[in-house]
Design an enzyme around this catalytic site. Sequence first.
Site, mmCIF file in Angstrom:
data_model
loop_
_atom_site.group_PDB
_atom_site.id
_atom_site.type_symbol
_atom_site.label_atom_id
_atom_site.label_comp_id
_atom_site.label_asym_id
_atom_site.label_seq_id
_atom_site.Cartn_x
_atom_site.Cartn_y
_atom_site.Cartn_z
ATOM 1 N N GLY A 46 32.053 26.101 64.202
ATOM 2 C CA GLY A 46 32.021 25.689 62.919
ATOM 3 C C GLY A 46 32.640 26.752 61.940
ATOM 4 O O GLY A 46 33.349 27.741 62.673
ATOM 5 N N ASP A 47 32.459 26.710 60.689
ATOM 6 C CA ASP A 47 33.204 27.645 59.657
ATOM 7 C C ASP A 47 32.040 28.056 58.532
ATOM 8 O O ASP A 47 31.429 27.191 57.820
ATOM 9 C CB ASP A 47 34.211 26.732 58.986
ATOM 10 N N PHE A 48 31.599 29.511 58.609
ATOM 11 C CA PHE A 48 30.628 29.925 57.839
ATOM 12 C C PHE A 48 30.830 29.687 56.404
ATOM 13 O O PHE A 48 29.865 30.151 55.489
ATOM 14 C CB PHE A 48 30.075 31.477 58.544
ATOM 15 N N HIS A 84 32.915 43.002 56.039
ATOM 16 C CA HIS A 84 34.008 43.869 55.537
ATOM 17 C C HIS A 84 35.051 43.258 55.455
ATOM 18 O O HIS A 84 36.119 43.666 55.074
ATOM 19 C CB HIS A 84 33.569 45.189 56.287
#
Length: 349
Positions: free
Chosen positions: A234-236, A254
């Site tokens: 997935g995509d955070f 970062h």
Amino acid sequence: MTAKISPTPQTDASPRLQLFQLLTGHYVSHALYVAAKLGIADLLADGPRPFVELAQATKTHGPSLHRLLRLLASSGVLVEADAGTFALTAVGECLRSDAEGSSRAVALLFAGPLMRSWTELLFSIQTGETAFERVFGVKPFEYMPQHPDEAAIFNEAMTAVSAHTAKVVPVAYDFSAFQTVVDAGGGHGVLLAAILKANPSAKGILFELPHVADGARKNIAALGLSERCDVVAGDFFESVPAGADAYILKSVIHDWDHERSAKILKNCRRAMRPSGKLLLVELVLPSRVDQSLRNQIGTGSDINMLVNAGGRERTDSDFAELFAAAGFKLTRIVPVEGSLVSVLEGVPV
């Protein structure tokens, strides 16, 4: 085999020579890249060899390779045991592909494609924008899926960097209270696997982009943790798996600016249990820098984040501000002994 020959003591250099050494530091960076590409450290694994043999094995121009090896010897990576014969130092051993936590892929990444962006450092300083996109025409996390060979090097390098951290983080921070740990952006699962092995009752969820998740599943299976650890793609920036009581992100924040970082952390805040904790494993910059190796690496990484990712390294006050923006309170910072990173713990507010 590591050479036991002691280096010649260095005398104090004049300020002009010290500056010249700083200006020409890229000589060694490029030499390390070539040595890693040619597999020089692997060829020296069994002991000293003459440059003629190394040239034959690497199909390179002998006299030119000899000159490269002498540069690396002057830099402490190799030692010239006899005239024209070279051996590995303890530093050079790190470039062996079979070394624990091998730095070979790290050399190929940082002295390879990532270094190209540094040619546009002035652009980044003048504009605050990422040089990577100016050089390559796409954002860094769009570039990797389009270049599978370099993506493989990137993943191998990140796994190598994580190898040591994975050993020391579960010692520095107590994970025993957590039932389920989500590792968001956890690569191939090196850190999460170490946490699960140190805490046999815990379960894990490794959350990664689809092109990374396939490799992560293989690694988790190879470590015998498939029954205790799910790998979810997935995509955070959209969401993270819900219901866990700990969300850990190592060297993820970062990579991103304040706004994007806050979005990731807000998604963790929404997904976690009310009693959950947010755990960031990151380098923490001091409010005032000195000339220590830790600060040299940290400030260098900070500029590398600007040039290559659009992110930044942060101070403790920067992290406190970021946590607050995402609905967390920074409760403590736990230094990780034997590492440059710390564990930053936050709770929902």
